[in-house]
Design an enzyme around this catalytic site. Structure first.
Site, PDB file in Angstrom:
ATOM      1  N   GLY A 129       4.350  45.969 -40.883  1.00 58.06           N
ATOM      2  CA  GLY A 129       4.557  46.871 -39.748  1.00 58.06           C
ATOM      3  C   GLY A 129       4.627  48.317 -40.222  1.00 58.06           C
ATOM      4  N   ASP A 189      17.904  52.951 -30.760  1.00 54.79           N
ATOM      5  CA  ASP A 189      18.639  53.741 -29.748  1.00 54.79           C
ATOM      6  C   ASP A 189      18.563  53.078 -28.366  1.00 54.79           C
ATOM      7  OD1 ASP A 189      15.791  54.452 -29.999  1.00 54.79           O
ATOM      8  OD2 ASP A 189      16.169  55.761 -28.301  1.00 54.79           O
ATOM      9  N   TYR A 193      13.528  45.133 -23.886  1.00 49.20           N
ATOM     10  CA  TYR A 193      13.518  45.412 -25.334  1.00 49.20           C
ATOM     11  C   TYR A 193      14.923  45.760 -25.826  1.00 49.20           C
ATOM     12  CZ  TYR A 193      12.684  48.173 -29.602  1.00 49.20           C
ATOM     13  OH  TYR A 193      12.732  48.694 -30.877  1.00 49.20           O
TER      14      TYR A 193
HETATM   15  N1  LIG Z   1       8.771  52.408 -33.669  1.00 45.95           N
HETATM   16  C1  LIG Z   1       9.847  53.036 -33.176  1.00 45.95           C
HETATM   17  O1  LIG Z   1       9.769  54.117 -32.563  1.00 45.95           O
HETATM   18  C2  LIG Z   1      11.213  52.432 -33.370  1.00 45.95           C
HETATM   19  C3  LIG Z   1      12.323  53.113 -32.864  1.00 45.95           C
HETATM   20  C4  LIG Z   1      13.592  52.564 -33.041  1.00 45.95           C
HETATM   21  C5  LIG Z   1      13.744  51.368 -33.716  1.00 45.95           C
HETATM   22  N2  LIG Z   1      12.656  50.708 -34.176  1.00 45.95           N
HETATM   23  C6  LIG Z   1      12.868  49.438 -34.892  1.00 45.95           C
HETATM   24  O2  LIG Z   1      12.364  49.592 -36.209  1.00 45.95           O
HETATM   25  C7  LIG Z   1      11.897  48.326 -36.699  1.00 45.95           C
HETATM   26  C8  LIG Z   1      10.497  48.492 -37.262  1.00 45.95           C
HETATM   27  O3  LIG Z   1       9.661  48.983 -36.230  1.00 45.95           O
HETATM   28  P1  LIG Z   1       8.100  49.217 -36.460  1.00 45.95           P
HETATM   29  O4  LIG Z   1       7.705  50.278 -35.509  1.00 45.95           O
HETATM   30  O5  LIG Z   1       7.810  49.322 -37.921  1.00 45.95           O
HETATM   31  O6  LIG Z   1       7.549  47.813 -35.900  1.00 45.95           O
HETATM   32  P2  LIG Z   1       6.105  47.166 -36.021  1.00 45.95           P
HETATM   33  O7  LIG Z   1       5.135  48.119 -36.613  1.00 45.95           O
HETATM   34  O8  LIG Z   1       5.817  46.536 -34.702  1.00 45.95           O
HETATM   35  O9  LIG Z   1       6.357  46.017 -37.116  1.00 45.95           O
HETATM   36  C9  LIG Z   1       6.958  44.786 -36.816  1.00 45.95           C
HETATM   37  C10 LIG Z   1       6.298  43.731 -37.701  1.00 45.95           C
HETATM   38  O10 LIG Z   1       6.899  42.449 -37.424  1.00 45.95           O
HETATM   39  C11 LIG Z   1       5.829  41.482 -37.409  1.00 45.95           C
HETATM   40  N3  LIG Z   1       6.191  40.262 -36.725  1.00 45.95           N
HETATM   41  C12 LIG Z   1       5.990  39.954 -35.410  1.00 45.95           C
HETATM   42  N4  LIG Z   1       6.406  38.706 -35.159  1.00 45.95           N
HETATM   43  C13 LIG Z   1       6.860  38.191 -36.333  1.00 45.95           C
HETATM   44  C14 LIG Z   1       7.416  36.937 -36.717  1.00 45.95           C
HETATM   45  N5  LIG Z   1       7.575  35.938 -35.846  1.00 45.95           N
HETATM   46  N6  LIG Z   1       7.789  36.770 -38.011  1.00 45.95           N
HETATM   47  C15 LIG Z   1       7.634  37.755 -38.912  1.00 45.95           C
HETATM   48  N7  LIG Z   1       7.115  38.967 -38.614  1.00 45.95           N
HETATM   49  C16 LIG Z   1       6.735  39.177 -37.333  1.00 45.95           C
HETATM   50  C17 LIG Z   1       4.739  42.248 -36.690  1.00 45.95           C
HETATM   51  O11 LIG Z   1       3.495  41.607 -36.804  1.00 45.95           O
HETATM   52  P3  LIG Z   1       2.389  41.840 -35.632  1.00 45.95           P
HETATM   53  O12 LIG Z   1       2.086  43.319 -35.650  1.00 45.95           O
HETATM   54  O13 LIG Z   1       1.253  40.988 -36.047  1.00 45.95           O
HETATM   55  O14 LIG Z   1       3.044  41.438 -34.344  1.00 45.95           O
HETATM   56  C18 LIG Z   1       4.808  43.589 -37.420  1.00 45.95           C
HETATM   57  O15 LIG Z   1       4.074  43.578 -38.627  1.00 45.95           O
HETATM   58  C19 LIG Z   1      12.033  47.356 -35.524  1.00 45.95           C
HETATM   59  O16 LIG Z   1      13.226  46.639 -35.664  1.00 45.95           O
HETATM   60  C20 LIG Z   1      12.120  48.260 -34.305  1.00 45.95           C
HETATM   61  O17 LIG Z   1      12.849  47.640 -33.262  1.00 45.95           O
HETATM   62  C21 LIG Z   1      11.391  51.210 -34.027  1.00 45.95           C
END
Ligand SMILES: NC(=O)c1ccc[n+]([C@@H]2O[C@H](COP(=O)([O-])OP(=O)(O)OC[C@H]3O[C@@H](n4cnc5c(N)ncnc54)[C@H](OP(=O)(O)O)[C@@H]3O)[C@@H](O)[C@H]2O)c1
Length: 293
Positions: A9, A100, A123
């Site tokens: 991710g 957040d 979410y």
């Molecule tokens: N992005 C933001 O603005 C933001 C803000 C606040 C908090 N966060 C938190 O930060 C964290 C990282 O976010 P990110 O933006 O890096 O997320 P991301 O790019 O969506 O990465 C999540 C990863 O988890 C994988 N995944 C999905 N289902 C899975 C499963 N069953 N087993 C194992 N892996 C699985 C996804 O694969 P697929 O892509 O193939 O589904 C993806 O590679 C998350 O906890 C998110 O809630 C993000």
């Protein structure tokens, strides 16, 4: 040995690079080893001497979550609980990323870790449930809430703005929602500091880059830097919209600023200002920000 979960991710990719740069031994998995399969994950960790499980895997499609409640709940609540139970059985610690969105955004000062959660969408609700299930399952936990994340390894607001500003004469961006843009590189550095800290300070913490801004002013800064570093050549007007003028399926928190006092006190972190980090991000990645984004 650190097990990095969700290593493909946006944050997970960045963190894998940061762990390698820090010389910390780790193994990474993503969707091919689902966090929803307790037996498979238990078999995977066997004999590896895991001391930390770091979970970046999640269901992150905030809008789509409104229609995929069950899948979102499984990934954001059941998944972290599975990992936490496994951490407990191994005597390992777990670091889990949260958001957040566990708050409703009606606050008037930066949210502290012990402010009551009050999520306003699927979410946020599932992430809040994941936090509490993980806390209950494994006392040796660090929950790190972050917000407004962008980085080179995933779709994000900076890329979207640059793409739109190249293609359109005029765009509208919401001006009445405030938060702290956070470079995944900085968050990854914070995670590295936590897992290598000589003293373990378990609990819930907030981490974003310093400073706060509206989405509209964030877009203007992206435009200014995009011009400065040769990524934008044409003009594009950026109109300020109200949330009411930009309807979305899910209500977004109006105020997403998180207090970082606790993480600074426990881990002695120096947190960069979001403007400096945005400029470094754009400057160092401008070669990749061609037609690809
Ligand atoms: N992005 C933001 O603005 C933001 C803000 C606040 C908090 N966060 C938190 O930060 C964290 C990282 O976010 P990110 O933006 O890096 O997320 P991301 O790019 O969506 O990465 C999540 C990863 O988890 C994988 N995944 C999905 N289902 C899975 C499963 N069953 N087993 C194992 N892996 C699985 C996804 O694969 P697929 O892509 O193939 O589904 C993806 O590679 C998350 O906890 C998110 O809630 C993000």
């Amino acid at each position: 040995m650190i097990w990095l979960v969700g290593n493909k991710g946006m944050l997970g990719t960045q963190l894998g690079l940061a762990l390698t740069a820090a010389g910390l031994e780790h193994v990474g998995t993503d969707r091919e080893l689902s966090i929803l399969e307790p037996e498979a994950i238990a078999a995977f960790v066997r004999g590896k001497g895991i001391s930390w499980i770091v979970n970046c895997a999640a269901y992150t499609a905030v809008e789509k979550a409104e229609d995929e409640v069950e899948l979102c709940t499984r990934l954001n609540a059941e998944g972290p609980e599975n990992l936490a139970r496994l951490a407990l059985s191994l005597g390992a610690a777990i670091l889990h990323i949260s958001t957040d969105y566990v708050f409703d955004g009606s606050g008037k000062r930066p949210y502290r870790e012990d402010d009551p959660v009050a999520p306003i969408g699927v979410y946020g609700r599932t992430k809040a449930e994941g936090e509490s299930r993980l806390r209950a399952a494994c006392p040796k936990h660090v929950i790190l809430r972050t917000a407004w994340l962008y980085g080179e390894h995933g779709a994000n607001f900076v890329y979207t703005m640059l793409r739109l500003m190249r293609a359109k004469d005029r765009i509208g961006v919401v001006a009445d929602q405030r938060g702290s843009p956070t470079w995944a590189f900085d968050l990854a550095a914070a995670v590295v500091s936590i897992v290598r800290a000589p003293a373990r300070h378990y609990g819930t913490y907030h981490f974003t880059d310093e400073g706060e801004i509206s989405w509209h002013d964030f877009a203007l800064e992206i435009q200014r830097l995009g011009r400065r570093y040769g990524l934008l050549e044409r003009d594009c007007a950026v109109d300020a919209l109200t949330t009411a003028q930009y309807p979305t399926k899910v209500r977004r928190p109006a105020y997403s600023v998180l207090s970082k006092e606790a993480i600074k006190a426990s881990f002695g972190l120096a947190i960069p200002d979001w403007r400096e980090s945005l400029e470094t991000f754009i400057k160092t990645n401008r070669d990749r920000m061609g037609p690809r984004i």
